[in-house]
Motif scaffolding. Structure first.
Motif, mmCIF file in Angstrom:
data_model
loop_
_atom_site.group_PDB
_atom_site.id
_atom_site.type_symbol
_atom_site.label_atom_id
_atom_site.label_comp_id
_atom_site.label_asym_id
_atom_site.label_seq_id
_atom_site.Cartn_x
_atom_site.Cartn_y
_atom_site.Cartn_z
ATOM 1 N N MET A 179 1.392 6.013 -3.969
ATOM 2 C CA MET A 179 1.504 5.148 -5.146
ATOM 3 C C MET A 179 2.671 4.166 -5.021
ATOM 4 O O MET A 179 2.601 3.033 -5.493
ATOM 5 N N ILE A 180 3.748 4.590 -4.371
ATOM 6 C CA ILE A 180 4.866 3.676 -4.105
ATOM 7 C C ILE A 180 4.382 2.532 -3.214
ATOM 8 O O ILE A 180 4.691 1.358 -3.452
ATOM 9 N N GLY A 181 3.627 2.883 -2.190
ATOM 10 C CA GLY A 181 3.099 1.848 -1.297
ATOM 11 C C GLY A 181 2.213 0.860 -2.039
ATOM 12 O O GLY A 181 2.316 -0.358 -1.845
ATOM 13 N N ALA A 182 1.350 1.380 -2.917
ATOM 14 C CA ALA A 182 0.453 0.496 -3.680
ATOM 15 C C ALA A 182 1.250 -0.391 -4.622
ATOM 16 O O ALA A 182 0.971 -1.592 -4.766
ATOM 17 N N ALA A 183 2.267 0.177 -5.270
ATOM 18 C CA ALA A 183 3.091 -0.598 -6.205
ATOM 19 C C ALA A 183 3.821 -1.720 -5.468
ATOM 20 O O ALA A 183 3.863 -2.869 -5.938
ATOM 21 N N ALA A 184 4.379 -1.392 -4.314
ATOM 22 C CA ALA A 184 5.128 -2.400 -3.553
ATOM 23 C C ALA A 184 4.202 -3.523 -3.105
ATOM 24 O O ALA A 184 4.544 -4.710 -3.199
ATOM 25 N N ARG A 185 3.019 -3.157 -2.629
ATOM 26 C CA ARG A 185 2.073 -4.176 -2.194
ATOM 27 C C ARG A 185 1.655 -5.092 -3.348
ATOM 28 O O ARG A 185 1.556 -6.306 -3.201
ATOM 29 N N SER A 186 1.387 -4.499 -4.518
ATOM 30 C CA SER A 186 0.936 -5.326 -5.639
ATOM 31 C C SER A 186 2.062 -6.235 -6.127
ATOM 32 O O SER A 186 1.831 -7.385 -6.497
ATOM 33 N N LEU A 187 3.279 -5.728 -6.111
ATOM 34 C CA LEU A 187 4.414 -6.556 -6.544
ATOM 35 C C LEU A 187 4.626 -7.728 -5.584
ATOM 36 O O LEU A 187 4.828 -8.874 -6.013
ATOM 37 N N ALA A 188 4.566 -7.446 -4.290
ATOM 38 C CA ALA A 188 4.763 -8.522 -3.306
ATOM 39 C C ALA A 188 3.684 -9.591 -3.462
ATOM 40 O O ALA A 188 3.968 -10.795 -3.441
ATOM 41 N N GLU A 189 2.443 -9.130 -3.639
ATOM 42 C CA GLU A 189 1.333 -10.084 -3.757
ATOM 43 C C GLU A 189 1.417 -10.885 -5.061
ATOM 44 O O GLU A 189 1.222 -12.104 -5.069
ATOM 45 N N GLY B 255 -2.702 -21.592 -2.815
ATOM 46 C CA GLY B 255 -2.626 -21.246 -1.393
ATOM 47 C C GLY B 255 -1.991 -19.900 -1.103
ATOM 48 O O GLY B 255 -1.566 -19.643 0.021
ATOM 49 N N ALA B 256 -1.925 -19.033 -2.105
ATOM 50 C CA ALA B 256 -1.332 -17.704 -1.891
ATOM 51 C C ALA B 256 -2.451 -16.686 -1.655
ATOM 52 O O ALA B 256 -3.377 -16.602 -2.450
ATOM 53 N N PRO B 257 -2.367 -15.917 -0.578
ATOM 54 C CA PRO B 257 -3.411 -14.919 -0.308
ATOM 55 C C PRO B 257 -3.324 -13.732 -1.286
ATOM 56 O O PRO B 257 -2.232 -13.380 -1.741
ATOM 57 N N THR B 258 -4.461 -13.148 -1.611
ATOM 58 C CA THR B 258 -4.486 -12.029 -2.556
ATOM 59 C C THR B 258 -5.373 -10.885 -2.036
ATOM 60 O O THR B 258 -6.330 -10.487 -2.692
ATOM 61 N N PRO B 259 -5.020 -10.354 -0.870
ATOM 62 C CA PRO B 259 -5.895 -9.319 -0.297
ATOM 63 C C PRO B 259 -6.091 -8.111 -1.213
ATOM 64 O O PRO B 259 -7.186 -7.564 -1.296
ATOM 65 N N MET B 260 -5.036 -7.718 -1.916
ATOM 66 C CA MET B 260 -5.180 -6.524 -2.745
ATOM 67 C C MET B 260 -6.044 -6.807 -3.978
ATOM 68 O O MET B 260 -6.878 -5.987 -4.366
ATOM 69 N N ALA B 261 -5.846 -7.953 -4.587
ATOM 70 C CA ALA B 261 -6.679 -8.310 -5.741
ATOM 71 C C ALA B 261 -8.133 -8.476 -5.300
ATOM 72 O O ALA B 261 -9.058 -8.088 -6.023
ATOM 73 N N ASP B 262 -8.333 -9.034 -4.117
ATOM 74 C CA ASP B 262 -9.698 -9.157 -3.594
ATOM 75 C C ASP B 262 -10.299 -7.771 -3.433
ATOM 76 O O ASP B 262 -11.446 -7.518 -3.810
ATOM 77 N N PHE B 263 -9.500 -6.864 -2.866
ATOM 78 C CA PHE B 263 -9.977 -5.491 -2.672
ATOM 79 C C PHE B 263 -10.341 -4.845 -4.007
ATOM 80 O O PHE B 263 -11.414 -4.278 -4.169
ATOM 81 N N ILE B 264 -9.437 -4.963 -4.974
ATOM 82 C CA ILE B 264 -9.686 -4.294 -6.259
ATOM 83 C C ILE B 264 -10.935 -4.857 -6.925
ATOM 84 O O ILE B 264 -11.747 -4.121 -7.472
ATOM 85 N N SER B 265 -11.092 -6.166 -6.855
ATOM 86 C CA SER B 265 -12.228 -6.734 -7.579
ATOM 87 C C SER B 265 -13.552 -6.422 -6.897
ATOM 88 O O SER B 265 -14.579 -6.349 -7.548
ATOM 89 N N GLY B 266 -13.500 -6.168 -5.585
ATOM 90 C CA GLY B 266 -14.744 -5.858 -4.892
ATOM 91 C C GLY B 266 -14.932 -4.380 -4.635
ATOM 92 O O GLY B 266 -16.000 -3.948 -4.232
ATOM 93 N N ALA B 267 -13.882 -3.612 -4.904
ATOM 94 C CA ALA B 267 -13.917 -2.200 -4.517
ATOM 95 C C ALA B 267 -14.980 -1.452 -5.297
ATOM 96 O O ALA B 267 -15.207 -1.698 -6.472
ATOM 97 N N SER B 268 -15.605 -0.533 -4.595
ATOM 98 C CA SER B 268 -16.676 0.235 -5.231
ATOM 99 C C SER B 268 -16.180 1.613 -5.644
ATOM 100 O O SER B 268 -16.962 2.487 -5.944
ATOM 101 N N GLY B 269 -14.875 1.796 -5.635
ATOM 102 C CA GLY B 269 -14.295 3.097 -5.986
ATOM 103 C C GLY B 269 -14.608 3.480 -7.421
ATOM 104 O O GLY B 269 -15.284 2.746 -8.135
#
Lengths: 272, 272
Positions: A179-189, B255-269
């Motif tokens: 969860m720390i890893g996920a939080a850090a990634r989301s904050l950076a993004e 121009g900012a990449p959003t890999p995590m947001a892309d993942f969350i919006s497409g994730a099938s979890g």
């Protein structure tokens, strides 16, 4: 008179924790693979154990804070460690290892009448110095009762008991690190997107970390991102990778899907 | 004597915010597309505006809290809204819309001498009732100074000023909502893995949300997960999808990449 404690593993976190124990009046026998890392503690009064088994006393307490499953198993298997610890002796395992490995170790200890308490620790070295560590623990009740004042003396702001079944505390540790890893990634993004849109990142961090996210990880990592001083050294990156791998393996064994952890570990995004 | 405020949009969040304004002594003219939603406020003394433009007074203050870019633009374009607001009138736009849309609206207002303040709000309806909202704002300094006591009377525990350039506050709102989504996903995934490994989820949440993650989103969502009462209604799911889409679009434009947001919006979890 506080009882003698063996302490094996004087790394970035082990050294300040052992220092706290010394300061609390516990006599220590310390060992580290690279012997020079024990010098500071020896200078402050700790005894030096040349081999890991030399830190062990029959029926005593020995703490390990090592790198991974293999390094803990190696210490336990070497030089008659369990024979030296003997019946009633307690091994407090603080390394971040797999729950399965922790259960294997507990079984090995039980065979010899030794007690195994897993007590993984949350907190960076600075938190150890500030006595702001959080420790999760699991294991036999009597052993936990015996070591609890020691865990507190290590610099724990909180000790959380996850029951008698070993594996539970290491699980919580791996969940927390994921969860720390996920939080850090989301904050950076999020922060990079805000800055690209002309927001002052300092103002964004100031708002978010005092309202929605008033949590240490967001506050400390946010400060680093704002100061553009995020230098994740090789050791920290290795820890992150190792622990994420352990989290995914643990969940996979239990049949729990981990799409987000899979994404984070494979993601090619900015790894600052 | 507090000044009259027009309030357009009495949804789940708008209604308690308008109620707070009434309670603080502000005379209100309220409008909602579904007129019945105004009944409670009218019963408490608010005036009823049959059309949105009827909530507007020359040089006055009008608040909108609507669904998306299109709904705000539609209100502004309809029935001579800006003519009715006139020079010096202030439109406080609290909807979660795109920064680009907010800038377009600001330009339309400026052409007529009207002032546009964006003031998106963080907080669920319960937070409005508890006066624990957080509001980000951006816009002309004089207009912000005029509306600040009104934002506070709405139930804000904090008002955060992101400068004069409209778009900054909506950006922060989208970043915050993305981070909330990431936090919720990581907590759900971590907790499911812990439970699959035999941990008591209540104990896990109790530890993590008082140590690493003492933040409202983790605490409230953790409680829901533990109680297995996570019922995300269709409206909440729509808001999450809409805001995540806005975040990704905003970042893409910059121009900012959003890999995590892309993942969350497409994730099938598990989307609980």
């Amino acid at each position: 008179m506080a009882e003698l404690i063996g302490f094996i593993g004087l790394g970035a976190l082990g050294a300040p924790i052992a220092t706290n124990l010394l300061a609390a009046g516990y006599p220590l026998l310390v060992h580290n693979r690279t012997a020079a890392k024990a010098d500071g503690l020896v200078a402050r009064g700790a005894g030096r154990a040349d081999r890991s088994v030399d830190a062990v006393r029959p029926g005593g307490i020995v703490v390990t804070l090592l790198w991974d499953d293999a390094s803990v198993e190696e210490v336990v298997a070497r030089d008659g460690f369990l024979d030296a610890l003997g019946p009633g002796g307690v091994h407090v395992s603080m390394s971040t290892i797999s729950p399965a490995g922790s259960r294997r170790l507990a079984a090995m200890h039980a065979e010899r009448g030794c007690l195994f308490v897993e007590a993984p620790v949350f907190g960076r070295p600075e938190a150890a110095v500030a006595r702001q560590l959080w420790i999760a623990c699991a294991g036999p009740a009597a052993a936990k009762a015996r070591v609890r004042p020691i865990l507190e003396a290590m610099g724990a702001a909180g000790v959380f008991d996850f029951g008698e079944e070993v594996g539970a505390a290491t699980t919580v540790k791996l969940v927390g690190n994921f969860m720390i890893g996920a939080a850090a990634r989301s904050l950076a993004e999020g922060l990079a997107a805000a800055e690209a849109n002309g927001c002052d990142p300092e103002a964004v961090v100031a708002m978010l970390t005092t309202t929605l996210f008033p949590a240490p990880i967001y506050q400390s990592y946010g400060r680093l991102l704002v100061e553009k001083t995020v230098v994740m050294n090789a050791g920290q990156a290795d820890i992150g990778r190792k622990d994420l791998g352990l989290f995914r393996a643990m969940a996979a064994e239990a049949g729990a899907p981990t799409p987000m952890a899979d994404f984070i570990s494979g993601a090619s995004g900015p790894r600052r």
